[in-house]
Design an enzyme around this catalytic site. Sequence first.
Site, short mmCIF file in Angstrom:
data_model
loop_
_atom_site.label_atom_id
_atom_site.label_comp_id
_atom_site.label_asym_id
_atom_site.label_seq_id
_atom_site.Cartn_x
_atom_site.Cartn_y
_atom_site.Cartn_z
N HIS A 117 0.89 5.42 0.94
CA HIS A 117 0.21 6.49 1.67
C HIS A 117 0.21 7.80 0.87
O HIS A 117 1.23 8.17 0.29
CB HIS A 117 0.94 6.78 2.99
CG HIS A 117 0.96 5.64 3.94
ND1 HIS A 117 0.06 5.52 4.97
CD2 HIS A 117 1.76 4.55 4.04
CE1 HIS A 117 0.31 4.41 5.67
NE2 HIS A 117 1.35 3.81 5.12
N HIS A 153 0.84 -1.20 0.00
CA HIS A 153 0.00 0.00 0.00
C HIS A 153 0.87 1.24 0.00
O HIS A 153 2.01 1.21 0.46
CB HIS A 153 -0.95 0.00 1.20
CG HIS A 153 -0.24 -0.03 2.52
ND1 HIS A 153 0.27 -1.20 3.05
CD2 HIS A 153 0.05 0.94 3.41
CE1 HIS A 153 0.84 -0.94 4.21
NE2 HIS A 153 0.73 0.37 4.46
P1 5GP Z 1 1.83 0.95 7.33
O1 5GP Z 1 2.20 1.32 8.75
O2 5GP Z 1 1.82 -0.57 7.17
O3 5GP Z 1 2.64 1.63 6.27
O4 5GP Z 1 0.36 1.47 7.12
C1 5GP Z 1 -0.78 0.77 7.48
C2 5GP Z 1 -1.90 1.77 7.51
O5 5GP Z 1 -3.12 1.08 7.44
C3 5GP Z 1 -1.92 2.62 8.79
O6 5GP Z 1 -1.83 3.99 8.44
C4 5GP Z 1 -3.26 2.28 9.42
O7 5GP Z 1 -3.89 3.38 10.03
C5 5GP Z 1 -4.06 1.73 8.26
N1 5GP Z 1 -5.04 0.72 8.61
C6 5GP Z 1 -4.84 -0.37 9.40
N2 5GP Z 1 -5.97 -1.09 9.49
C7 5GP Z 1 -6.90 -0.46 8.75
C8 5GP Z 1 -8.28 -0.73 8.46
O8 5GP Z 1 -8.88 -1.71 8.91
N3 5GP Z 1 -8.92 0.15 7.65
C9 5GP Z 1 -8.28 1.25 7.12
N4 5GP Z 1 -9.01 2.05 6.34
N5 5GP Z 1 -6.99 1.53 7.38
C10 5GP Z 1 -6.31 0.70 8.18
#
Ligand code: 5GP
Length: 141
Positions: free
Chosen positions: A101, A99
């Site tokens: 951001h 993913h």
């Molecule tokens: P990472 O830290 O892996 O780069 O980003 C994961 C992102 O996914 C975080 O910003 C977190 O807030 C988001 N996230 C985690 N679980 C969920 C969810 O169930 N729904 C949504 N919309 N975002 C999520």
Amino acid sequence: MDNCIFCKILRNEIPSSTVYEDDKFRAIMDIGPVAKGHVILLAKEHAANLLEADDELLSAALPAVKKVAKAVKKTMNCDGINILQNNGEEAGQTVFHLHIHVIPRNKEDGVKLPPPMATYADGEAAELAKKIAENIERREC
Ligand code: 5GP
Ligand code: ZN
């Protein structure tokens, strides 16, 4: 990927607010936003992160990010946008499904990005550049 939260979102088993969708990606509102209007672009095909992802998928990622980023900028009327992508737990990755951001930024918004700079000793950057260059994978022709 039965237990992957983003795969569950993509299968509509967990609700999310979609802002964009094409054959390879879906962009949704981040549930824990760094700033209001924070969107995450999810790859529809499961890959743990960018390093594991298919090149064809990745080549479609930036145009999709650009589309979403322009819409976020227009909607939030923000000054700038950070595009972030974490690979590995130590890099801040918490969901192991590719993913990207898209984070709207404003002057004095209190978001701690970019982080403080590290420093090199004399010649260290050039030495590291040489080693990294040696480790670049060459395509077979
Ligand atoms: P990472 O830290 O892996 O780069 O980003 C994961 C992102 O996914 C975080 O910003 C977190 O807030 C988001 N996230 C985690 N679980 C969920 C969810 O169930 N729904 C949504 N919309 N975002 C999520
Ligand atoms: Zn997944």
